[in-house]
Motif scaffolding. Structure first.
Motif, PDB file in Angstrom:
ATOM      1  N   UNK A   1      37.289  18.471  -7.885  1.00 40.37           N
ATOM      2  CA  UNK A   1      35.877  18.864  -7.969  1.00 40.37           C
ATOM      3  C   UNK A   1      35.316  19.365  -6.625  1.00 40.37           C
ATOM      4  N   UNK A   2      35.796  18.786  -5.504  1.00 49.88           N
ATOM      5  CA  UNK A   2      35.342  19.246  -4.179  1.00 49.88           C
ATOM      6  C   UNK A   2      35.758  20.697  -3.956  1.00 49.88           C
ATOM      7  N   UNK A   3      36.970  21.038  -4.388  1.00 56.07           N
ATOM      8  CA  UNK A   3      37.441  22.418  -4.259  1.00 56.07           C
ATOM      9  C   UNK A   3      36.652  23.364  -5.174  1.00 56.07           C
ATOM     10  N   UNK A   4      36.435  22.928  -6.406  1.00 54.24           N
ATOM     11  CA  UNK A   4      35.720  23.768  -7.378  1.00 54.24           C
ATOM     12  C   UNK A   4      34.238  23.934  -7.039  1.00 54.24           C
ATOM     13  N   UNK A   5      33.709  23.062  -6.162  1.00 57.10           N
ATOM     14  CA  UNK A   5      32.271  23.117  -5.835  1.00 57.10           C
ATOM     15  C   UNK A   5      31.903  24.365  -5.028  1.00 57.10           C
ATOM     16  N   UNK A   6      32.915  25.124  -4.560  1.00 57.79           N
ATOM     17  CA  UNK A   6      32.634  26.392  -3.877  1.00 57.79           C
ATOM     18  C   UNK A   6      32.825  27.583  -4.815  1.00 57.79           C
ATOM     19  N   UNK A   7      33.256  27.283  -6.050  1.00 55.89           N
ATOM     20  CA  UNK A   7      33.506  28.360  -7.012  1.00 55.89           C
ATOM     21  C   UNK A   7      32.883  28.081  -8.350  1.00 55.89           C
ATOM     22  N   UNK A   8      33.703  27.819  -9.373  1.00 51.17           N
ATOM     23  CA  UNK A   8      33.194  27.653 -10.748  1.00 51.17           C
ATOM     24  C   UNK A   8      32.182  26.523 -10.910  1.00 51.17           C
ATOM     25  N   UNK A   9      32.267  25.484 -10.058  1.00 50.90           N
ATOM     26  CA  UNK A   9      31.334  24.362 -10.180  1.00 50.90           C
ATOM     27  C   UNK A   9      30.243  24.387  -9.104  1.00 50.90           C
ATOM     28  N   UNK A  10      30.015  25.538  -8.512  1.00 50.96           N
ATOM     29  CA  UNK A  10      29.024  25.638  -7.438  1.00 50.96           C
ATOM     30  C   UNK A  10      27.618  25.279  -7.914  1.00 50.96           C
ATOM     31  N   UNK A  11      27.387  25.450  -9.207  1.00 46.04           N
ATOM     32  CA  UNK A  11      26.050  25.182  -9.762  1.00 46.04           C
ATOM     33  C   UNK A  11      25.810  23.687 -10.020  1.00 46.04           C
ATOM     34  N   UNK A  12      26.892  22.884  -9.990  1.00 45.14           N
ATOM     35  CA  UNK A  12      26.754  21.448 -10.287  1.00 45.14           C
ATOM     36  C   UNK A  12      26.298  20.691  -9.044  1.00 45.14           C
ATOM     37  N   UNK A  13      25.171  20.029  -9.132  1.00 45.07           N
ATOM     38  CA  UNK A  13      24.634  19.241  -8.011  1.00 45.07           C
ATOM     39  C   UNK A  13      24.794  17.754  -8.315  1.00 45.07           C
ATOM     40  N   UNK A  14      25.263  17.016  -7.317  1.00 44.26           N
ATOM     41  CA  UNK A  14      25.571  15.598  -7.520  1.00 44.26           C
ATOM     42  C   UNK A  14      24.559  14.703  -6.826  1.00 44.26           C
ATOM     43  N   UNK A  15      24.300  14.990  -5.558  1.00 42.66           N
ATOM     44  CA  UNK A  15      23.374  14.169  -4.758  1.00 42.66           C
ATOM     45  C   UNK A  15      22.340  15.098  -4.144  1.00 42.66           C
ATOM     46  N   UNK A  16      21.108  15.094  -4.719  1.00 40.20           N
ATOM     47  CA  UNK A  16      20.103  16.047  -4.256  1.00 40.20           C
ATOM     48  C   UNK A  16      20.565  17.455  -4.577  1.00 40.20           C
ATOM     49  N   UNK A  17      20.611  18.304  -3.540  1.00 33.99           N
ATOM     50  CA  UNK A  17      21.081  19.677  -3.769  1.00 33.99           C
ATOM     51  C   UNK A  17      22.533  19.850  -3.332  1.00 33.99           C
ATOM     52  N   UNK A  18      23.254  18.730  -3.187  1.00 35.28           N
ATOM     53  CA  UNK A  18      24.644  18.777  -2.724  1.00 35.28           C
ATOM     54  C   UNK A  18      25.616  18.859  -3.904  1.00 35.28           C
ATOM     55  N   UNK A  19      26.635  19.706  -3.746  1.00 40.30           N
ATOM     56  CA  UNK A  19      27.725  19.753  -4.706  1.00 40.30           C
ATOM     57  C   UNK A  19      28.707  18.613  -4.428  1.00 40.30           C
ATOM     58  N   UNK A  20      29.856  18.643  -5.092  1.00 38.97           N
ATOM     59  CA  UNK A  20      30.842  17.566  -4.928  1.00 38.97           C
ATOM     60  C   UNK A  20      31.335  17.453  -3.486  1.00 38.97           C
ATOM     61  N   UNK A  21      31.723  18.578  -2.882  1.00 35.64           N
ATOM     62  CA  UNK A  21      32.269  18.558  -1.521  1.00 35.64           C
ATOM     63  C   UNK A  21      31.259  17.956  -0.544  1.00 35.64           C
ATOM     64  N   UNK A  22      30.045  18.469  -0.555  1.00 35.04           N
ATOM     65  CA  UNK A  22      29.011  17.997   0.378  1.00 35.04           C
ATOM     66  C   UNK A  22      28.598  16.553   0.089  1.00 35.04           C
ATOM     67  N   UNK A  23      28.665  16.148  -1.172  1.00 34.85           N
ATOM     68  CA  UNK A  23      28.344  14.756  -1.531  1.00 34.85           C
ATOM     69  C   UNK A  23      29.391  13.811  -0.960  1.00 34.85           C
ATOM     70  N   UNK A  24      30.681  14.151  -1.129  1.00 31.24           N
ATOM     71  CA  UNK A  24      31.751  13.326  -0.552  1.00 31.24           C
ATOM     72  C   UNK A  24      31.567  13.211   0.959  1.00 31.24           C
ATOM     73  N   UNK A  25      31.274  14.351   1.576  1.00 26.62           N
ATOM     74  CA  UNK A  25      31.110  14.398   3.034  1.00 26.62           C
ATOM     75  C   UNK A  25      29.930  13.535   3.479  1.00 26.62           C
ATOM     76  N   UNK A  26      28.796  13.663   2.785  1.00 27.24           N
ATOM     77  CA  UNK A  26      27.593  12.913   3.168  1.00 27.24           C
ATOM     78  C   UNK A  26      27.800  11.406   3.021  1.00 27.24           C
ATOM     79  N   UNK A  27      28.348  10.984   1.876  1.00 29.56           N
ATOM     80  CA  UNK A  27      28.539   9.540   1.636  1.00 29.56           C
ATOM     81  C   UNK A  27      29.467   8.925   2.678  1.00 29.56           C
ATOM     82  N   UNK A  28      30.557   9.627   2.992  1.00 29.29           N
ATOM     83  CA  UNK A  28      31.528   9.064   3.940  1.00 29.29           C
ATOM     84  C   UNK A  28      31.039   9.180   5.387  1.00 29.29           C
TER      85      UNK A  28
END
Length: 451
Positions: free
Chosen positions: A359-386
């Motif tokens: 999902x982190x990889x797809x968050x820059x492509x097909x899943x770019x529209x999916x927001x998990x935490x605020x306006x963050x996609x999967x990649x940015x959400x993983x990064x922020x939490x950790x």
């Protein structure tokens, strides 16, 4: 039962240099290559470097020593180590294991990008001088649905194979090859970079001090860079420390490891910035420097194709030496606590982490529209939490644990090998771990949360 070898005893590092190179490799990562040079130049050049060294000693050395001491004392993974000293503190170790798990899931995606670019460099596909064209190429790569996942898998398999071999036969052996190679490559790149016409502007940007720029923001930037560069607060050094023999000089190692990490960061600055300025590019932070600016720089150099290959080998080694430590944190926990054999645990965990990275990889492509935490996609959400929550929280709690729960007298006893080693800085270190480091990390923590 601990992480064991065939003789039934817990594995140990084969040599002092093996441990130092593996631990320094854990600290040396992608951030050394793109973030430190930019942060230094933006915050007063040599003035920032000076502040960074002060923070390196006050916080970097302090936490590095604390983590290694806890690991060596208990001879256990991050969760087991806290539990052995104080049962109700095991959850703090769990934060570290969780951080390692989450970070590797998206770090491996970036490692995949690096692997893809090394393949491009080897095939001559990076001979492009136009930054915009290179920017479009990078955008196409990361937004593609399949290619980044394929390279994410390749990078994860490489990480898996090293950790699969164990401490001596896998991590130590790989670190003894990759870390010296990393230094040789970076020195070759420095020599090429600083001898380019107009390179002095980059050297000036990095090293000439502008003390007028030093303010609370610069001090906090230096502090944050030290903390995140050394990967403190996630139990990695507890895990690596748990494989140390009882006669290892921990204080010496706790100084050497941050200094090697900083040496790589400074050399990266000398390899990157003079070349960037020589060809009139902007030293922007982030992946753009590695995947857009630097390929354009190499394309303009004589023998640029060779230097481009060397650079991406360097970046790949920096990524791998960090990823193996992230996987080892999780593997050590499963082997110690769940009594699962290392090879089974390594393969299973690497596969699970790979799946969570998709999902982190797809968050820059097909899943770019999916927001998990605020306006963050999967990649940015993983990064922020950790990065913004788990790491600083883990570092803060480590200081409280060692300074106030376990007690600095017991930690100093372990660090001095039961009084056999002279640890002259013991009183000062005790003061730092109890009072200075926790306050400094608390400030970093609050700042990282409010952005």
């Amino acid at each position: 039962m601990a992480n064991v070898n065939n003789s039934g005893e817990r594995e140990q590092w084969g040599s002092k240099i093996g441990f130092i190179l593996a631990a320094a490799g854990s600290a040396v990562g992608l951030g050394n290559l793109w973030k430190f040079p930019y942060m230094a130049g933006k915050n007063g050049g040599g003035a920032f470097v000076l502040v960074y060294f002060v923070m390196l000693f006050l916080v970097g050395f302090t936490l590095m020593l604390a983590e290694i001491v806890v690991g060596r004392h208990t001879q256990l993974n991050a969760i087991g180590a806290y539990r052995k000293i104080r049962k109700n503190w095991a959850w703090v170790g769990a934060l570290g294991v969780l951080a390692g798990f989450i970070i590797l899931s998206f770090y491996s995606v970036v490692g995949g990008w690096v692997t893809a670019y090394l393949v491009k460099a080897l095939s001559g596909g990076l001979k492009i001088t136009d930054a915009q064209t290179l920017g479009n190429m990078f955008g196409q790569l990361i937004s593609d649905a399949r290619t980044p996942i394929f390279y994410h898998a390749i990078f994860m398999i490489a990480t898996l194979l090293i950790v699969y071999g164990g401490i001596g036969g896998g991590i130590e052996k790989a670190s003894k090859i990759m870390m010296p190679a990393l230094f040789i490559i970076i020195i070759i790149l420095v020599l090429r970079s600083v001898t380019l016409p107009g390179a002095f502007k980059g050297i000036e940007y990095l090293f000439v001090p502008d003390f007028s720029k030093i303010n609370i923001g610069v001090i906090l930037d230096a502090l944050g860079q030290v903390f995140f560069s050394l990967s403190l607060g996630m139990g990695c050094m507890i895990t690596y420390g748990s494989y140390l023999s009882k006669d290892t000089n921990i204080p010496e190692s706790a100084v050497t490891i941050p200094l090697i990490d900083t040496a790589v960061a400074l050399l990266a600055g000398l390899a990157v910035l003079p070349a960037v300025f020589a060809f009139g590019f902007e030293p922007a932070a982030g992946p753009g420097l590695v995947f857009i600016t630097f390929p354009a720089v190499f394309a303009k150099m004589p023998l640029g194709g060779i230097f481009s290959i060397l650079f991406f080998v360097l970046v790949l080694f920096a990524a791998l030496t960090s990823s193996i430590s992230l996987l080892e944190v999780v593997v050590a926990y499963v082997v110690d606590e769940w009594k699962i054999k290392r090879k089974i645990a390594t393969v299973a965990l690497a596969f699970i982490i790979f799946l969570i990275g998709i999902p982190a990889s797809l968050s820059f492509g097909p899943w770019a529209h999916i927001k998990v935490l605020g306006d963050r996609g999967f990649f940015d959400t993983y990064d922020f939490i950790s990065s913004n929550i788990l790491l600083p929280l883990g570092g803060l709690l480590l200081c409280i644990f060692v300074g106030w729960v376990w007690g600095t007298d017991k930690a100093v006893k372990e660090a001095s090998n039961d009084g056999q080693l002279e640890f002259k800085l013991a009183p000062f270190w005790s003061f730092l771990v109890k009072y200075v480091a926790p306050v400094a990390i608390a400030i970093v923590f609050v700042r990282s949360l409010i952005g």
